[in-house]
Scaffold this motif. Structure first.
Motif, PDB file in Angstrom:
ATOM      1  N   THR A  68       0.861  -1.179   0.000  1.00 24.08           N
ATOM      2  CA  THR A  68       0.000   0.000   0.000  1.00 24.08           C
ATOM      3  C   THR A  68       0.899   1.230   0.000  1.00 24.08           C
ATOM      4  OG1 THR A  68      -1.771  -1.156   1.159  1.00 24.08           O
ATOM      5  CG2 THR A  68      -1.805   1.259   1.233  1.00 24.08           C
ATOM      6  N   ILE A  69       0.823   1.982  -1.088  1.00 30.20           N
ATOM      7  CA  ILE A  69       1.651   3.178  -1.246  1.00 30.20           C
ATOM      8  C   ILE A  69       0.972   4.380  -0.604  1.00 30.20           C
ATOM      9  CG2 ILE A  69       2.849   4.648  -2.924  1.00 30.20           C
ATOM     10  CD1 ILE A  69       3.724   1.649  -2.927  1.00 30.20           C
ATOM     11  N   ALA A  70      -0.356   4.429  -0.688  1.00 28.95           N
ATOM     12  CA  ALA A  70      -1.122   5.529  -0.095  1.00 28.95           C
ATOM     13  C   ALA A  70      -2.480   5.022   0.341  1.00 28.95           C
ATOM     14  CB  ALA A  70      -1.278   6.665  -1.108  1.00 28.95           C
ATOM     15  N   GLU A  71      -3.034   5.689   1.373  1.00 28.99           N
ATOM     16  CA  GLU A  71      -4.369   5.332   1.834  1.00 28.99           C
ATOM     17  C   GLU A  71      -5.010   6.559   2.464  1.00 28.99           C
ATOM     18  OE1 GLU A  71      -6.629   1.905   4.480  1.00 28.99           O
ATOM     19  OE2 GLU A  71      -4.447   1.960   4.426  1.00 28.99           O
ATOM     20  N   SER A  72      -6.232   6.891   1.998  1.00 34.52           N
ATOM     21  CA  SER A  72      -6.931   8.056   2.530  1.00 34.52           C
ATOM     22  C   SER A  72      -8.402   8.043   2.132  1.00 34.52           C
ATOM     23  CB  SER A  72      -6.286   9.340   2.005  1.00 34.52           C
ATOM     24  OG  SER A  72      -6.973  10.477   2.484  1.00 34.52           O
ATOM     25  N   ASP A  73      -9.231   8.608   2.991  1.00 41.58           N
ATOM     26  CA  ASP A  73     -10.635   8.849   2.659  1.00 41.58           C
ATOM     27  C   ASP A  73     -10.811  10.235   2.055  1.00 41.58           C
ATOM     28  OD1 ASP A  73     -11.481   6.389   3.656  1.00 41.58           O
ATOM     29  OD2 ASP A  73     -11.701   7.185   5.689  1.00 41.58           O
ATOM     30  N   ASP A  74      -9.713  10.984   1.952  1.00 47.21           N
ATOM     31  CA  ASP A  74      -9.740  12.369   1.491  1.00 47.21           C
ATOM     32  C   ASP A  74      -8.996  12.517   0.168  1.00 47.21           C
ATOM     33  OD1 ASP A  74      -9.863  15.170   1.336  1.00 47.21           O
ATOM     34  OD2 ASP A  74      -8.091  15.416   2.596  1.00 47.21           O
ATOM     35  N   THR A  75      -9.528  11.896  -0.888  1.00 47.70           N
ATOM     36  CA  THR A  75      -8.927  12.079  -2.208  1.00 47.70           C
ATOM     37  C   THR A  75      -9.797  13.039  -3.016  1.00 47.70           C
ATOM     38  OG1 THR A  75     -10.051  10.205  -3.242  1.00 47.70           O
ATOM     39  CG2 THR A  75      -7.909   9.761  -2.205  1.00 47.70           C
ATOM     40  N   ILE A  76      -9.163  13.699  -3.968  1.00 45.49           N
ATOM     41  CA  ILE A  76      -9.872  14.577  -4.901  1.00 45.49           C
ATOM     42  C   ILE A  76      -9.727  13.953  -6.280  1.00 45.49           C
ATOM     43  CG2 ILE A  76      -9.917  16.857  -5.977  1.00 45.49           C
ATOM     44  CD1 ILE A  76      -8.791  17.967  -3.329  1.00 45.49           C
ATOM     45  N   VAL A  77     -10.842  13.734  -6.971  1.00 46.04           N
ATOM     46  CA  VAL A  77     -10.810  13.101  -8.287  1.00 46.04           C
ATOM     47  C   VAL A  77     -10.888  14.183  -9.361  1.00 46.04           C
ATOM     48  CG1 VAL A  77     -11.894  11.437  -9.826  1.00 46.04           C
ATOM     49  CG2 VAL A  77     -11.904  11.039  -7.358  1.00 46.04           C
ATOM     50  N   ILE A  78      -9.878  14.205 -10.210  1.00 47.49           N
ATOM     51  CA  ILE A  78      -9.843  15.092 -11.369  1.00 47.49           C
ATOM     52  C   ILE A  78      -9.408  14.265 -12.567  1.00 47.49           C
ATOM     53  CG2 ILE A  78      -8.697  17.067 -12.448  1.00 47.49           C
ATOM     54  CD1 ILE A  78      -8.631  18.432  -9.796  1.00 47.49           C
ATOM     55  N   GLU A  79     -10.183  14.364 -13.630  1.00 48.11           N
ATOM     56  CA  GLU A  79      -9.894  13.630 -14.868  1.00 48.11           C
ATOM     57  C   GLU A  79      -9.690  12.143 -14.601  1.00 48.11           C
ATOM     58  OE1 GLU A  79      -6.576  15.987 -16.310  1.00 48.11           O
ATOM     59  OE2 GLU A  79      -7.944  17.270 -17.446  1.00 48.11           O
TER      60      GLU A  79
END
Length: 93
Positions: free
Chosen positions: A9-20
């Motif tokens: 697991t390189i990253a983990e978060s419930d706070d992502t922003i989706v763009i494109e």
């Protein structure tokens, strides 16, 4: 959301922003032990200049598989400093 490559697991978060279609993770949600600086830069007309990291996991290398915008243009301010993944990095819920 999780970003996974080579079984780690390189990253983990419930706070992502989706763009494109790309999930941008907060910098503090990324396991930096797997990141190596890259000299690569690309330019997006509306986001700005992207910088890259190469992933290194268990002696496997994935060149420029992580990108981020250290300073964005005004329209992309919400993703400034956040990291996104490609080149076989699986982003899943």
């Amino acid at each position: 959301m999780k970003a996974i490559w080579n079984g780690k697991t390189i990253a983990e978060s419930d706070d992502t922003i989706v763009i494109e279609g790309n999930h941008y993770f907060p910098a503090n949600a990324v396991n930096k032990e797997f990141l190596k600086e890259s000299e690569t830069n690309t330019v997006c007309p509306w986001k700005g200049t992207a910088s890259y990291y190469t992933l290194e996991v268990n002696d496997n290398v994935n060149k420029d598989a992580v990108w981020y915008y250290p300073e964005t243009k005004e329209a992309a301010k919400p993703i400034e400093g956040r990291l996104a993944f490609w080149k076989g990095v699986e982003v899943v819920q």
